[in-house]
Design an enzyme around this catalytic site. Structure first.
Site, short mmCIF file in Angstrom:
data_model
loop_
_atom_site.label_atom_id
_atom_site.label_comp_id
_atom_site.label_asym_id
_atom_site.label_seq_id
_atom_site.Cartn_x
_atom_site.Cartn_y
_atom_site.Cartn_z
N ASP A 28 24.83 -22.72 -24.61
CA ASP A 28 25.30 -22.32 -23.28
C ASP A 28 26.52 -21.39 -23.31
O ASP A 28 27.50 -21.68 -24.00
CB ASP A 28 25.71 -23.54 -22.46
CG ASP A 28 24.63 -24.59 -22.37
OD1 ASP A 28 23.54 -24.38 -22.92
OD2 ASP A 28 24.90 -25.63 -21.76
N GLN B 263 29.02 -22.53 -26.18
CA GLN B 263 28.78 -23.71 -26.98
C GLN B 263 28.46 -23.28 -28.41
O GLN B 263 27.60 -22.41 -28.63
CB GLN B 263 27.62 -24.52 -26.41
CG GLN B 263 27.92 -25.15 -25.05
CD GLN B 263 28.84 -26.34 -25.18
OE1 GLN B 263 28.41 -27.47 -25.42
NE2 GLN B 263 30.14 -26.12 -25.04
#
Length: 546
Positions: free
Chosen positions: A128, A144
């Site tokens: 993400d 992420q």
């Protein structure tokens, strides 16, 4: 020099000593390089700086020939002593070394399966996008990230910056896991009025909101930066929201914060159990629950856009990780849906987020999504799709979101050829010189004549399959603005490992992993009974890494 003497000298040069399962390193270089093997089990490594625990992570440390290398930037610890304590095979520690270069640095961005106009991390896993924000002339892409392996684990916030949304510079990891948990998704804002008190000496704080995750609980936390996102301080009184018991669910994550000017307060949109909750705050620290909208999962978004560019006619959009959205109104506490859920796009895209703090003089709503694409044989995995501009337009079916690559992307593509009014056989012949292109952009418009099903392939891979009878593109329902139209326009971006397609000016878009089958000899291939290729354009692609 014999092997033993050579090894001893190398250890002395690195100021490195091995005792049991510990290594002590006097930091004199920028990086510590770690050998990785996917064939060994993960073990825990603890990093202490001058005796104090700095971070803890799981790592597949190779105890033989490494498959690839990963690194951590330790330039912030120059002159300090780092201790690496490892729970695994002690012999695996012997290959760890510090250097001013990343292991394999000379080949980074030149690897066979490295995307050339999509951002990828140098090493490790990404998913993400987080904390997308524009500030002081820079676009910040946090994400992420597992810095220690090419698979999901050790969730941290990776960090890259760009001045043009196209060329990116990877910076050191921004947020590492801590005793409260791993660093899950979130967002970032600039606290210009210093409502949080994090600002100092007239410098507004860049404030990140993130989820700390333990496996049992997900709580919302804050961190702030006073140096344009380069270093971060976590709020001493974290967490600011702990709502597991309220929802009887551990799924409470991914805070998206916006400023709601009419009421002069902050708004947090938070994924909780079965939808998106709204919280409000005056100071980014103390939050009040306001409302909940069911029907979404992960990575929420809430933003306002003009319809057809009319600033006097706006609607709010609530958006979720699966690229679905609702259109409605928002009063600062409650989102009221008016239509939806609608699907903006499909394929590899997931968890897309938009930038905050875009200047009013620009006014665009710019989005970047995670491309769930594997990169076989590479020391990295995952990628980010092209940045796109989101707009609201009135259509025959109501107000809908459109998504098209931002104007900055145009700088990467040079027109090569353009043809009009071709048969499919003629178009296929024109494209033969480009069969071996690793990166390419193709714009085309084709019209069905005697066919109700037609499309465009690349070495047998279906890029476009338009079934007018069932109103689908590649099996997904699609209704053009003119419901009786037999014409389709596509803008196709082909990179080493991915393909992105934007249909009819961004009305619908999708992405896929590129799977060229070299046993197939058809190359680029329009198919369908007597279709007309009314427009065909080819563009060469430039690398963002050169």
């Amino acid at each position: 020099m014999n092997k033993l003497a050579s090894s001893t000298l190398a250890f002395l040069c690195l100021a490195l000593s091995v005792q049991a399962a510990d290594i002590k390193i006097k930091v004199t270089k920028r990086y510590i390089n770690f050998p990785i093997s996917q064939q060994v089990d993960r073990q825990v490594m603890t990093m202490l700086v001058d005796g104090q625990e700095d971070r803890k992570f799981n790592i597949r440390l190779a105890n033989g020939d490494p498959e690839y290398w990963v690194f951590t930037d330790v330039s912030a610890y120059q002159g300090k002593t780092i201790t690496l304590s490892y729970d695994g095979d002690e012999s695996a520690l012997s290959q760890i070394y510090q250097d001013d270069k990343i292991a394999g640095q000379d080949s980074i961005y030149q690897e066979v399966n490295r995307p050339q106009f999509h951002y990828t991390t140098k090493r490790g896993w990404v998913n993400d996008p987080n904390g997308l924000i524009f500030y002081a002339g820079e676009y910040h892409l946090f994400y992420q990230h597992n810095p220690y392996e090419k698979e999901w684990e050790n969730m941290s916030w990776g960090h890259a910056v760009s001045k043009d949304l196209v060329h990116w510079e990877e910076l050191p990891v921004a947020l590492h896991p801590d005793k409260m948990g791993t660093m899950f998704s979130g967002s970032a804002v600039i606290d210009y009025d210093n409502t949080s008190g994090f600002g100092k000496d007239g410098k507004p704080a860049m404030v990140a909101s993130y989820t700390a995750e333990t496996g049992e609980r997900q709580v919302q936390c804050m961190a702030y930066s006073l140096d344009n996102g380069r270093t971060w301080t976590k709020y001493a009184n974290n967490p600011v929201i702990d709502s597991k018991e309220k929802w009887n669910s551990r799924d409470t994550r991914d805070p998206k914060i916006i400023w709601y000017a009419p009421s002069n307060h902050w708004v947090m949109v938070l994924n909780e159990r079965d939808g998106q909750s709204i919280y409000t705050s005056a100071n980014l620290k103390d939050w009040t629950y306001e409302s909940h909208t069911t029907g979404f999962w992960e990575c929420p978004e809430l933003f306002e856009l003009p319809i057809d560019g009319d600033e006097n006619n706006k609607k709010w959009v609530m958006y979720g990780a699966s690229n679905t959205y609702m259109i409605g109104s928002f009063d600062g506490k409650i989102f009221t849906p008016e239509s939806g859920k609608h699907q903006l796009g499909t394929g590899t895209i997931y968890a897309a987020q938009t930038f905050s703090n875009i200047p009013a003089s620009d006014g665009r709503r710019i989005q970047i999504g995670w491309g769930r694409v594997e990169h076989p044989g590479m020391p990295f995995n995952g990628m980010f799709l092209l940045p796109t501009e989101l707009t609201l337009k009135q259509t025959n079916n109501g107000v809908r979101l459109f998504s098209q690559p931002v104007k900055e992307v145009e700088s990467l593509f040079t027109p090569v050829q353009k043809w009009s009014n071709l048969t499919s056989d003629q178009a296929n012949e024109k494209l033969k010189p480009y069969y071996d292109a690793k990166q390419l952009r193709i714009k085309t418009t084709f019209k069905l004549s005697h066919a109700t099903d037609a499309g465009f392939n690349l070495f047998g891979q279906r890029i476009i399959g338009y079934d007018m009878n069932h109103n689908t593109i590649n099996g997904v329902f699609y209704s053009p603005e003119d419901m009786t139209s037999m014409e389709l326009t596509a803008d196709i971006f082909i990179d080493n490992t991915s393909i992105e397609v934007f249909i009819d000016g961004g009305r619908y878009s999708y992405s896929m992993k590129r799977k060229p089958d070299r046993k197939n000899t058809e190359g680029f291939h329009f198919w369908g009974n007597n279709i007309d290729v009314t427009n065909l354009e080819v563009f060469e692609a430039k690398s963002i890494w050169k």
